[in-house]
Design a protein around this motif. Structure first.
Motif, PDB file in Angstrom:
ATOM      1  N   LEU A   1       1.084  -1.118   0.156  1.00 27.77           N
ATOM      2  CA  LEU A   1       0.231  -0.307  -0.129  1.00 27.77           C
ATOM      3  C   LEU A   1       1.063   1.392  -0.176  1.00 27.77           C
ATOM      4  CD1 LEU A   1      -2.838  -0.703   2.636  1.00 27.77           C
ATOM      5  CD2 LEU A   1      -2.972  -0.742   0.404  1.00 27.77           C
ATOM      6  N   GLY A   2       0.609   2.166  -0.770  1.00 25.76           N
ATOM      7  CA  GLY A   2       1.632   3.339  -0.278  1.00 25.76           C
ATOM      8  C   GLY A   2       0.864   4.598   0.150  1.00 25.76           C
ATOM      9  N   PRO A   3       2.263   5.873   0.095  1.00 26.60           N
ATOM     10  CA  PRO A   3       1.383   6.519   0.788  1.00 26.60           C
ATOM     11  C   PRO A   3       0.362   7.144   0.893  1.00 26.60           C
ATOM     12  CG  PRO A   3       3.562   7.062   0.397  1.00 26.60           C
ATOM     13  CD  PRO A   3       2.858   5.854  -0.494  1.00 26.60           C
ATOM     14  N   GLN A   4      -0.759   7.440  -0.431  1.00 26.85           N
ATOM     15  CA  GLN A   4      -2.008   7.746  -0.116  1.00 26.85           C
ATOM     16  C   GLN A   4      -2.998   6.770   0.826  1.00 26.85           C
ATOM     17  OE1 GLN A   4      -4.476   8.678  -3.967  1.00 26.85           O
ATOM     18  NE2 GLN A   4      -4.001  10.530  -3.095  1.00 26.85           N
ATOM     19  N   ALA A   5      -2.569   5.237  -0.079  1.00 28.16           N
ATOM     20  CA  ALA A   5      -3.749   4.422   0.838  1.00 28.16           C
ATOM     21  C   ALA A   5      -4.031   4.105   1.384  1.00 28.16           C
ATOM     22  CB  ALA A   5      -3.584   3.283   0.017  1.00 28.16           C
ATOM     23  N   GLN A   6      -2.040   4.690   2.587  1.00 30.80           N
ATOM     24  CA  GLN A   6      -1.889   4.322   4.128  1.00 30.80           C
ATOM     25  C   GLN A   6      -2.884   5.853   4.898  1.00 30.80           C
ATOM     26  OE1 GLN A   6      -0.734   1.914   5.643  1.00 30.80           O
ATOM     27  NE2 GLN A   6       0.402   1.005   4.571  1.00 30.80           N
ATOM     28  N   GLN A   7      -3.189   6.937   4.034  1.00 27.17           N
ATOM     29  CA  GLN A   7      -3.680   7.705   4.643  1.00 27.17           C
ATOM     30  C   GLN A   7      -5.138   7.578   4.596  1.00 27.17           C
ATOM     31  OE1 GLN A   7      -2.792  11.645   1.173  1.00 27.17           O
ATOM     32  NE2 GLN A   7      -3.443  12.891   3.532  1.00 27.17           N
ATOM     33  N   ILE A   8      -5.652   7.399   3.804  1.00 30.77           N
ATOM     34  CA  ILE A   8      -7.319   6.600   3.070  1.00 30.77           C
ATOM     35  C   ILE A   8      -7.537   5.524   4.401  1.00 30.77           C
ATOM     36  CG2 ILE A   8      -8.663   5.909   1.292  1.00 30.77           C
ATOM     37  CD1 ILE A   8      -7.403   6.668  -0.081  1.00 30.77           C
ATOM     38  N   LEU A   9      -6.738   5.075   4.890  1.00 33.44           N
ATOM     39  CA  LEU A   9      -7.017   3.685   5.649  1.00 33.44           C
ATOM     40  C   LEU A   9      -6.789   4.418   7.087  1.00 33.44           C
ATOM     41  CD1 LEU A   9      -4.867   0.312   4.364  1.00 33.44           C
ATOM     42  CD2 LEU A   9      -6.734   0.714   4.910  1.00 33.44           C
ATOM     43  N   GLN A  10      -5.784   5.781   7.336  1.00 31.01           N
ATOM     44  CA  GLN A  10      -5.873   6.490   8.434  1.00 31.01           C
ATOM     45  C   GLN A  10      -7.249   7.242   8.268  1.00 31.01           C
ATOM     46  OE1 GLN A  10      -3.188  10.016   8.654  1.00 31.01           O
ATOM     47  NE2 GLN A  10      -3.710  10.033  10.821  1.00 31.01           N
ATOM     48  N   LEU A  11      -7.802   7.432   8.049  1.00 28.40           N
ATOM     49  CA  LEU A  11      -8.875   8.544   7.595  1.00 28.40           C
ATOM     50  C   LEU A  11     -10.248   7.337   7.696  1.00 28.40           C
ATOM     51  CD1 LEU A  11      -8.963  10.773   5.125  1.00 28.40           C
ATOM     52  CD2 LEU A  11      -8.988  11.344   6.866  1.00 28.40           C
ATOM     53  N   MET A  12     -10.057   6.120   7.057  1.00 23.64           N
ATOM     54  CA  MET A  12     -11.543   5.303   7.842  1.00 23.64           C
ATOM     55  C   MET A  12     -11.674   4.714   8.499  1.00 23.64           C
ATOM     56  SD  MET A  12     -10.480   2.853   4.228  1.00 23.64           S
ATOM     57  CE  MET A  12     -12.295   1.796   4.409  1.00 23.64           C
ATOM     58  N   HIS A  13     -10.128   4.838   9.863  1.00 19.09           N
ATOM     59  CA  HIS A  13      -9.746   4.454  10.980  1.00 19.09           C
ATOM     60  C   HIS A  13     -10.221   5.357  12.171  1.00 19.09           C
ATOM     61  CE1 HIS A  13      -8.574   2.392  14.499  1.00 19.09           C
ATOM     62  NE2 HIS A  13      -8.219   3.373  14.575  1.00 19.09           N
ATOM     63  N   MET A  14     -10.414   7.061  11.598  1.00 25.91           N
ATOM     64  CA  MET A  14     -10.850   7.797  12.518  1.00 25.91           C
ATOM     65  C   MET A  14     -12.603   8.076  12.057  1.00 25.91           C
ATOM     66  SD  MET A  14      -7.829  10.938  11.648  1.00 25.91           S
ATOM     67  CE  MET A  14      -8.777  12.201  12.302  1.00 25.91           C
ATOM     68  N   VAL A  15     -13.304   7.659  10.940  1.00 26.49           N
ATOM     69  CA  VAL A  15     -14.047   7.767  11.250  1.00 26.49           C
ATOM     70  C   VAL A  15     -15.145   6.506  11.170  1.00 26.49           C
ATOM     71  CG1 VAL A  15     -16.657   7.201   9.486  1.00 26.49           C
ATOM     72  CG2 VAL A  15     -13.994   9.319   8.528  1.00 26.49           C
ATOM     73  N   GLN A  16     -14.367   5.435  11.810  1.00 25.80           N
ATOM     74  CA  GLN A  16     -14.893   4.283  12.422  1.00 25.80           C
ATOM     75  C   GLN A  16     -14.914   4.648  14.238  1.00 25.80           C
ATOM     76  OE1 GLN A  16     -12.087   0.858  10.851  1.00 25.80           O
ATOM     77  NE2 GLN A  16     -14.243  -0.682  10.739  1.00 25.80           N
ATOM     78  N   GLY A  17     -13.773   5.368  14.328  1.00 23.96           N
ATOM     79  CA  GLY A  17     -14.243   5.455  15.361  1.00 23.96           C
ATOM     80  C   GLY A  17     -14.899   6.848  16.224  1.00 23.96           C
TER      81      GLY A  17
END
Length: 402
Positions: free
Chosen positions: A200-216
């Motif tokens: 996973l590239g930097p942008q994918a990692q950033q999106i996963l971070q955002l998804m994790h934040m939204v989940q919480g």
């Protein structure tokens, strides 16, 4: 089996860049159904389409209707610019169909001849009949495919050539460079080989971070801060949301506005759509649209007997079921970076739990083999409800600006 109990399946029509430019729609054929009737299936298909055809903004529906003359009234109700009628050579040669076919062409419907005899396409042969056509369909494994394509191109004006029943990705790539107008490919079920392990590239990692934040349910100010660090990401997210057909009277102007109007769950799904686009070298718009349809289809199926939140989880299940082919990495690796409900992981990794039967039903509608009836019966679902959900999901996905 009752004549109104057929299940719809679709085959995407792709261009050389793997963009979806239309669909072939038909009713599944169950090998165990001794009462199968092409006329009954055609009647059911044509009864479904007028309600949904106007919901799509692009692409054409290719339909095989038999016997053609029986359905003149139903065909007249379809949108001409969105319809191509697939004909057998016998349909075209039948003098009883001639006037009706000419009328359909004058209205703007396309007419496609399926697997024609090359002799029939020879220059100066059957000129009056061939002048009615807009397309020629030829199966990928047709022994005279090259000759049929050549003859179709020699006509003036040339006939658009569509290669049908392309079984997988290598064959799709082989067809893409031959100058054909479209390709019906079985991309939903065909495995996609990933030549090298993908990280996973930097942008994918950033999106996963955002998804994790939204989940919480993180503070939206923190979510916006991460989004603003990548203007392109923020732009794409708002573009998705505003094309999604929520029926909102105002344009969503920011992630904060989106959360205020829609809540966190829709924001998670749009981030998931962004995640599917981060495969730098292997992105396929057709595969992404297939994932979107499966996700939305599963969600709509679940709305009949699950809570709203659980139905929304089904969208995630449907999309994630394509993620290994979209991103080039195992689904398990992506799941390890998110805290998804156990029921979602169960459906994806073990095909177990409450969501698994719905996912299986959605997948079954991507095939022509007729197994959908068994899966629908297990959920006590009628063909009418499944078919309407299928077409609604297709229209929804076509209207998203990817």
């Amino acid at each position: 089996m009752a004549s109104d109990n057929r299940y719809l399946f679709r085959a995407p029509l792709l261009d050389s860049e793997q963009r979806v430019i239309g669909y072939k729609l038909a009713c599944q054929k169950n090998p165990q159904d001794n009462e199968f009737s092409e006329e009954a299936s055609s009647h059911q298909l044509l009864a479904l389409l007028p309600e949904h055809a106007g919901e799509t903004r692009s692409g054409r529906f290719f339909l095989q209707v038999s016997p053609v003359a029986r359905f003149a009234e139903e065909l007249a109700a379809l949108l001409p610019q969105a319809t191509v009628l697939i004909l057998k050579q016998a349909d075209l040669m039948d003098e009883g169909n001639r006037a009706m076919l000419a009328s359909l062409r004058e209205r703007g419907l396309g007419l496609a001849l399926q697997d024609a005899d090359p002799v029939f396409l020879e220059p100066r042969a059957n000129e009056a009949l061939l002048s009615l056509l807009s397309h020629v369909l030829v199966a990928f494994d047709h022994p005279q495919r090259a000759a049929i394509i050549s003859l179709a191109r020699q006509r003036q004006p040339p006939l658009a050539v569509v290669v049908d029943k392309v079984p997988g990705w290598p064959e799709l790539a082989a067809c893409a460079g031959t100058g054909v107008s479209g390709i019906f490919a079985d991309i939903c079920r065909a495995p996609r080989e990933i030549r090298q392990p993908v990280k996973l590239g930097p942008q994918a990692q950033q999106i996963l971070q955002l998804m994790h934040m939204v989940q919480g349910n993180a503070d939206i100010r923190h979510v916006e801060k991460v989004l603003k660090s990548d203007v392109t990401l923020s732009y794409k997210l708002l573009r998705y949301i505003n094309s999604a057909g929520f029926g909102l009277e105002v344009e969503i102007e920011s992630p904060r506005h989106a959360v205020a109007m829609l809540g966190y769950a829709p924001l998670f799904r749009w981030l998931l759509l962004l995640l599917t686009r981060t495969h730098a070298t292997g992105f396929s718009p057709a595969l992404m649209q297939a994932a979107m349809i499966r996700g939305r289809f599963a969600e709509l199926l679940g709305q009949g007997f699950l809570s709203r939140r659980e139905a929304e989880n089904l969208f995630v299940v449907g999309m994630f079921s394509f993620l290994d082919r979209l991103l080039g990495i195992p689904v398990k690796e992506v799941l390890s970076q998110l805290t998804l409900p156990e029921t979602v992981a169960e459906a994806l990794l073990a095909r177990e739990g409450v969501y698994a039967p719905v996912l299986t039903l959605a997948e079954a509608c991507e095939s022509e083999d007729g197994r959908t009836a068994d899966f629908a019966a297990a959920l006590s679902m009628k063909a009418e409800d499944v078919n309407h959900a299928h077409l609604a999901a297709l229209a929804w996905a076509q209207n998203i600006k990817i």
